[in-house]
Scaffold this motif. Sequence first.
Motif, short mmCIF file in Angstrom:
data_model
loop_
_atom_site.label_atom_id
_atom_site.label_comp_id
_atom_site.label_asym_id
_atom_site.label_seq_id
_atom_site.Cartn_x
_atom_site.Cartn_y
_atom_site.Cartn_z
N TRP A 134 0.83 -1.21 0.00
CA TRP A 134 0.00 0.00 0.00
C TRP A 134 0.86 1.26 0.00
N GLU A 135 1.92 1.25 0.83
CA GLU A 135 2.80 2.41 0.89
C GLU A 135 3.51 2.65 -0.44
N ALA A 136 3.93 1.56 -1.07
CA ALA A 136 4.63 1.68 -2.36
C ALA A 136 3.69 2.23 -3.43
N LEU A 137 2.45 1.76 -3.45
CA LEU A 137 1.48 2.26 -4.43
C LEU A 137 1.14 3.72 -4.18
N GLU A 138 1.03 4.09 -2.92
CA GLU A 138 0.74 5.48 -2.59
C GLU A 138 1.90 6.38 -3.02
N SER A 139 3.13 5.91 -2.82
CA SER A 139 4.30 6.66 -3.25
C SER A 139 4.32 6.85 -4.77
N LEU A 140 3.97 5.79 -5.49
CA LEU A 140 3.91 5.88 -6.95
C LEU A 140 2.83 6.87 -7.39
N ARG A 141 1.71 6.84 -6.70
CA ARG A 141 0.62 7.77 -7.03
C ARG A 141 1.07 9.22 -6.82
N LYS A 142 1.71 9.48 -5.69
CA LYS A 142 2.16 10.83 -5.39
C LYS A 142 3.25 11.30 -6.36
N ASP A 143 4.04 10.34 -6.85
CA ASP A 143 5.12 10.67 -7.77
C ASP A 143 4.64 10.82 -9.21
N GLY A 144 3.33 10.66 -9.42
CA GLY A 144 2.76 10.94 -10.73
C GLY A 144 2.86 9.83 -11.76
N PHE A 145 3.00 8.58 -11.31
CA PHE A 145 3.04 7.47 -12.26
C PHE A 145 1.63 7.19 -12.78
N GLN A 146 1.55 6.84 -14.06
CA GLN A 146 0.26 6.52 -14.66
C GLN A 146 0.06 5.02 -14.88
N GLU A 147 1.15 4.28 -15.03
CA GLU A 147 1.05 2.85 -15.29
C GLU A 147 1.90 2.07 -14.29
N VAL A 148 1.29 1.08 -13.65
CA VAL A 148 1.98 0.29 -12.63
C VAL A 148 1.74 -1.20 -12.86
N ILE A 149 2.82 -1.95 -12.89
CA ILE A 149 2.75 -3.41 -12.97
C ILE A 149 3.24 -3.97 -11.65
N LEU A 150 2.39 -4.70 -10.94
CA LEU A 150 2.81 -5.37 -9.71
C LEU A 150 3.24 -6.78 -10.07
N GLN A 151 4.50 -7.12 -9.83
CA GLN A 151 4.98 -8.47 -10.09
C GLN A 151 5.35 -9.12 -8.76
N PRO A 152 4.56 -10.12 -8.32
CA PRO A 152 4.88 -10.79 -7.07
C PRO A 152 6.11 -11.66 -7.22
N LEU A 153 6.92 -11.71 -6.17
CA LEU A 153 8.07 -12.61 -6.13
C LEU A 153 7.76 -13.83 -5.28
N HIS A 154 6.51 -13.98 -4.90
CA HIS A 154 6.09 -15.14 -4.11
C HIS A 154 6.10 -16.40 -4.98
N ILE A 155 6.27 -17.54 -4.33
CA ILE A 155 6.33 -18.81 -5.06
C ILE A 155 4.94 -19.26 -5.50
N ILE A 156 3.96 -19.21 -4.58
CA ILE A 156 2.61 -19.68 -4.89
C ILE A 156 1.58 -18.59 -4.57
N CYS A 157 0.33 -18.86 -4.93
CA CYS A 157 -0.77 -17.94 -4.66
C CYS A 157 -1.28 -18.12 -3.24
N GLY A 158 -0.47 -17.77 -2.27
CA GLY A 158 -0.86 -17.92 -0.87
C GLY A 158 -1.55 -16.68 -0.33
N GLU A 159 -1.71 -16.62 0.99
CA GLU A 159 -2.41 -15.50 1.61
C GLU A 159 -1.69 -14.18 1.40
N GLU A 160 -0.34 -14.20 1.44
CA GLU A 160 0.42 -12.97 1.23
C GLU A 160 0.08 -12.36 -0.13
N TYR A 161 -0.03 -13.23 -1.12
CA TYR A 161 -0.33 -12.76 -2.47
C TYR A 161 -1.77 -12.28 -2.58
N GLN A 162 -2.69 -13.08 -2.05
CA GLN A 162 -4.10 -12.74 -2.15
C GLN A 162 -4.43 -11.46 -1.40
N GLU A 163 -3.95 -11.37 -0.15
CA GLU A 163 -4.39 -10.31 0.74
C GLU A 163 -3.50 -9.06 0.71
#
Length: 202
Positions: A134-163
């Motif tokens: 959330w903090e990273a996305l807010e920082s990107l928003r404040k810095d004026g980015f228009q396009e954001v790709i979130l790439q998880p480095l998690h191994i599987i689709c666990g709770e960390e990824y989902q939530e």
Amino acid sequence: MKGDCFVGLKELKDGESSLGFLRNSFYFRCTRRIGEVLKADRTHPIHRHRTIEALQQTKIRKNGERIMTRLTKKAILAVGFGTTHRAESKATIEAIENMAAERFPEYEVRRAYTSEIVRKILKERDGLLVDNTWEALESLRKDGFQEVILQPLHIICGEEYQEKVLDAAAQYQDAFDKIAVGRPLLTTIGDYRAAIEALKAQ
């Protein structure tokens, strides 16, 4: 929904850590995930993916005469669980970020950790501040980015990824012209088969 992205995985041989697993076999697969997201809407059904049409360059006409060109600011947010071990971070997380920056030079690469425990240890021990998603996305928003790709480095689709990845992306879907989420390393049966073949080659 969560059950759809869980696939059985035997324990890694000789107790190999998930970070070591990434280091030995799959740097290229994380950058490939980013490439998949950048192609025409090929995201997995479990992902919340919202795209608003955006041009690489936006021409703005002013006073009917002047045309200004505004380059779209783009970012790749590498979101991992995190680690408190400097050597592991350099050999895995930083290596993946560096590969992403090299392959996609038009994107700025930033980092976020989903583990609050890891973030707390790094802050108290090293004075190192790492944003959560959330903090990273807010920082990107404040810095004026228009396009954001979130790439998880998690191994599987666990709770960390989902939530902590999908939920964060959903909350910020109106903050950017385009926001998309890549898949974890092992999402489909094909991913597991590729992992098996890669381990055989070690």
